[in-house]
Motif scaffolding. Sequence first.
Motif, PDB file in Angstrom:
ATOM      1  N   ASP A 292       5.226   2.683  -2.821  1.00 15.69           N
ATOM      2  CA  ASP A 292       3.793   2.407  -2.919  1.00 15.69           C
ATOM      3  C   ASP A 292       3.473   0.944  -3.156  1.00 15.69           C
ATOM      4  OD1 ASP A 292       2.875   5.115  -2.674  1.00 15.69           O
ATOM      5  OD2 ASP A 292       3.684   5.481  -4.681  1.00 15.69           O
ATOM      6  N   LEU A 293       4.481   0.108  -3.350  1.00  6.95           N
ATOM      7  CA  LEU A 293       4.225  -1.289  -3.700  1.00  6.95           C
ATOM      8  C   LEU A 293       3.454  -2.049  -2.619  1.00  6.95           C
ATOM      9  CD1 LEU A 293       7.380  -2.666  -5.560  1.00  6.95           C
ATOM     10  CD2 LEU A 293       5.013  -2.627  -6.366  1.00  6.95           C
ATOM     11  N   ASP A 294       3.762  -1.755  -1.346  1.00  4.70           N
ATOM     12  CA  ASP A 294       3.101  -2.485  -0.266  1.00  4.70           C
ATOM     13  C   ASP A 294       1.693  -1.968   0.009  1.00  4.70           C
ATOM     14  OD1 ASP A 294       3.974  -0.068   0.653  1.00  4.70           O
ATOM     15  OD2 ASP A 294       4.540  -0.793   2.647  1.00  4.70           O
ATOM     16  N   LYS A 295       1.238  -0.943  -0.719  1.00  3.63           N
ATOM     17  CA  LYS A 295      -0.091  -0.377  -0.478  1.00  3.63           C
ATOM     18  C   LYS A 295      -1.048  -0.601  -1.637  1.00  3.63           C
ATOM     19  CE  LYS A 295       2.129   3.398   2.094  1.00  3.63           C
ATOM     20  NZ  LYS A 295       2.356   4.869   2.142  1.00  3.63           N
ATOM     21  N   ILE A 296      -0.562  -1.179  -2.722  1.00  2.00           N
ATOM     22  CA  ILE A 296      -1.382  -1.231  -3.930  1.00  2.00           C
ATOM     23  C   ILE A 296      -2.582  -2.157  -3.783  1.00  2.00           C
ATOM     24  CG2 ILE A 296       0.520  -0.650  -5.473  1.00  2.00           C
ATOM     25  CD1 ILE A 296       0.873  -3.618  -6.033  1.00  2.00           C
ATOM     26  N   PHE A 297      -2.581  -3.051  -2.773  1.00  2.00           N
ATOM     27  CA  PHE A 297      -3.724  -3.933  -2.576  1.00  2.00           C
ATOM     28  C   PHE A 297      -4.750  -3.345  -1.621  1.00  2.00           C
ATOM     29  CE2 PHE A 297      -0.329  -6.962  -3.788  1.00  2.00           C
ATOM     30  CZ  PHE A 297      -0.930  -7.497  -4.910  1.00  2.00           C
ATOM     31  N   ASP A 298      -4.503  -2.139  -1.104  1.00  3.04           N
ATOM     32  CA  ASP A 298      -5.476  -1.476  -0.241  1.00  3.04           C
ATOM     33  C   ASP A 298      -6.620  -0.925  -1.085  1.00  3.04           C
ATOM     34  OD1 ASP A 298      -3.810  -2.045   1.808  1.00  3.04           O
ATOM     35  OD2 ASP A 298      -3.016  -0.012   2.038  1.00  3.04           O
ATOM     36  N   ARG A 299      -7.799  -0.959  -0.538  1.00  2.68           N
ATOM     37  CA  ARG A 299      -8.966  -0.474  -1.260  1.00  2.68           C
ATOM     38  C   ARG A 299      -8.887   1.042  -1.481  1.00  2.68           C
ATOM     39  NH1 ARG A 299     -13.832  -3.897   1.740  1.00  2.68           N
ATOM     40  NH2 ARG A 299     -12.870  -5.948   1.474  1.00  2.68           N
ATOM     41  N   PHE A 300      -9.213   1.449  -2.691  1.00  7.55           N
ATOM     42  CA  PHE A 300      -9.245   2.851  -3.109  1.00  7.55           C
ATOM     43  C   PHE A 300      -7.869   3.507  -3.127  1.00  7.55           C
ATOM     44  CE2 PHE A 300     -13.659   2.366  -1.593  1.00  7.55           C
ATOM     45  CZ  PHE A 300     -14.316   2.741  -2.748  1.00  7.55           C
ATOM     46  N   TYR A 301      -6.808   2.715  -2.916  1.00  2.00           N
ATOM     47  CA  TYR A 301      -5.483   3.326  -2.973  1.00  2.00           C
ATOM     48  C   TYR A 301      -5.053   3.466  -4.427  1.00  2.00           C
ATOM     49  CZ  TYR A 301      -0.618   4.405  -2.156  1.00  2.00           C
ATOM     50  OH  TYR A 301       0.593   5.044  -2.144  1.00  2.00           O
ATOM     51  N   ARG A 302      -4.614   4.677  -4.797  1.00  5.51           N
ATOM     52  CA  ARG A 302      -4.151   4.942  -6.149  1.00  5.51           C
ATOM     53  C   ARG A 302      -2.822   5.670  -6.066  1.00  5.51           C
ATOM     54  NH1 ARG A 302      -9.651   7.550  -8.346  1.00  5.51           N
ATOM     55  NH2 ARG A 302      -9.412   8.533  -6.307  1.00  5.51           N
ATOM     56  N   VAL A 303      -1.868   5.203  -6.867  1.00  5.38           N
ATOM     57  CA  VAL A 303      -0.513   5.761  -6.806  1.00  5.38           C
ATOM     58  C   VAL A 303      -0.511   7.211  -7.233  1.00  5.38           C
ATOM     59  CG1 VAL A 303       1.822   5.557  -7.696  1.00  5.38           C
ATOM     60  CG2 VAL A 303       0.502   3.487  -7.183  1.00  5.38           C
ATOM     61  N   ASP A 304      -1.152   7.500  -8.343  1.00  7.34           N
ATOM     62  CA  ASP A 304      -1.208   8.862  -8.863  1.00  7.34           C
ATOM     63  C   ASP A 304      -2.659   9.152  -9.197  1.00  7.34           C
ATOM     64  OD1 ASP A 304      -1.176  11.203 -10.364  1.00  7.34           O
ATOM     65  OD2 ASP A 304       0.852  10.800 -11.115  1.00  7.34           O
ATOM     66  N   LYS A 305      -3.336   9.916  -8.351  1.00  9.57           N
ATOM     67  CA  LYS A 305      -4.768  10.132  -8.528  1.00  9.57           C
ATOM     68  C   LYS A 305      -5.075  10.889  -9.816  1.00  9.57           C
ATOM     69  CE  LYS A 305      -5.795   9.914  -3.617  1.00  9.57           C
ATOM     70  NZ  LYS A 305      -6.396  10.577  -2.455  1.00  9.57           N
ATOM     71  N   ALA A 306      -4.209  11.823 -10.205  1.00  7.48           N
ATOM     72  CA  ALA A 306      -4.448  12.572 -11.434  1.00  7.48           C
ATOM     73  C   ALA A 306      -4.402  11.639 -12.635  1.00  7.48           C
ATOM     74  CB  ALA A 306      -3.400  13.686 -11.576  1.00  7.48           C
ATOM     75  N   ARG A 307      -3.379  10.756 -12.694  1.00  5.72           N
ATOM     76  CA  ARG A 307      -3.268   9.818 -13.804  1.00  5.72           C
ATOM     77  C   ARG A 307      -4.390   8.789 -13.761  1.00  5.72           C
ATOM     78  NH1 ARG A 307       2.864   7.784 -13.847  1.00  5.72           N
ATOM     79  NH2 ARG A 307       2.265   7.482 -11.681  1.00  5.72           N
ATOM     80  N   THR A 308      -4.790   8.393 -12.537  1.00  2.00           N
ATOM     81  CA  THR A 308      -5.829   7.379 -12.415  1.00  2.00           C
ATOM     82  C   THR A 308      -7.155   7.895 -12.928  1.00  2.00           C
ATOM     83  OG1 THR A 308      -4.694   6.511 -10.482  1.00  2.00           O
ATOM     84  CG2 THR A 308      -6.940   5.785 -10.814  1.00  2.00           C
TER      85      THR A 308
END
Length: 462
Positions: free
Chosen positions: A390-406
Amino acid sequence: MKLQNKINLYTTVMFICLLILITSAIYLSFSRMMQNSELERTAAEARQAISGINDSGASGPSKELLKAYVPVNGMLLIVKADGSKGPAAVAPGQQGLYDLQAAFYQNEQQRIVEYNGVSHAFVAIPVVLNDGEVASLQVTESLEQTEKVLRTLRAVLVAVTVIAMIPVVISSRLLGNLITRPITSMIATMRDIQGSGHFKRIPLPRESKDELYQMGDTFNKMMELLEINYEKQGQFISNASHELKTPLTVIESYASLLKRRGREQPELFEESVQAIHSEAIRMKELTEQLLLLARHDEQWKVEWEELNLAGVVDELVRSFRKAYHRDINLETEEEVRIRTDAQKFRQLFYILMDNARKYSEDTIEVKVTKTPQYGVVEVLDRGIGIPAADLDKIFDRFYRVDKARTRKTGGFGLGLSLAKEIADAMAAKIQMESIEGYGTKAKILLPLSNQKDRDGISSKAT
């Protein structure tokens, strides 16, 4: 007029004009060459006649003597110094030449004259007769045979020009088709896109280096970029709608609850007001972040100034400690002078610190160092970390690694995207390193004050 027809017309006209110019130049050059040749031949005949007259030993040339040197299709005439005609010899069929007006010439003359619509070679050479009299020997010779040759040449050249027009027209049509085929294909593809709403590509049969292939390839890449941006835009709208829908639903639910039972139950009133206030703040933060991300790069106004990075970070860390009551260790090696926008740097630093606060409970480590080109700020947390995938996607808008934790932390998936936008605007860099389950290290790299001012704005010391 269509582009293909214009290309066909212009190239055809150009090639036809070029053919006419070439054939005209050939005809004129050949005509001039033949006329000069005939004049030289006539002058040679005149000199031969003068030599024969001088060798005859007679006091003056006689008509019978001149007949021996008269041209086959011309006339040989002696003109005296007073302009009167002397003896003459005329070839059969050319008797009309004798009626031409005669004139005495002191110098040699060579030219082409017209008589009865036929060109004639005219040569006049001064001659001293044996009795000492000065006269002018004039030879006039018909160029009818030469004109026949020139007429034949004209007919051949005209025929060649007309015949050459056929492949010119065909080749110009083929050239027009070749040039306009990618454009026609592009227009058809655009109409298909307009009618169907689906992005399509122009078929490129083979790779080449010409401009037509490059145009088609550029169009396909542009379509690919538009499709990606369109999909991102759709996802952005969908996610934004979803994020705004949740707080609106909460607000609506508590407002309805207040309307029904708020007056009778004071504890419910406090709970509802607190929830509505909290969700309103969430909506305000989300809206502000969306507006910031909607800005174009040119709308970021950067105010450059020189700062002591260690001092600024120390001030920000102390403010963060008081606001969130968190343990933060700050380590600085030395004074680091940077050139940046102070306000935007604070905003960028708070985003990274807020992420470290949300996703870890342990002490947050902050370090200020420098490299030969950059001042570096490191923010290290020992929290949940980010999976490598997920490291290369963390700068995308609305991208969240773990939606439940977020959802538990209250994030929108916009913070790092906003941080990337701010960093790009202020010529900084963001680097992220993370190990899932061990924590995350975020780095901000800022240009040192001694680096070349790439924006043409002089720094001001603070």
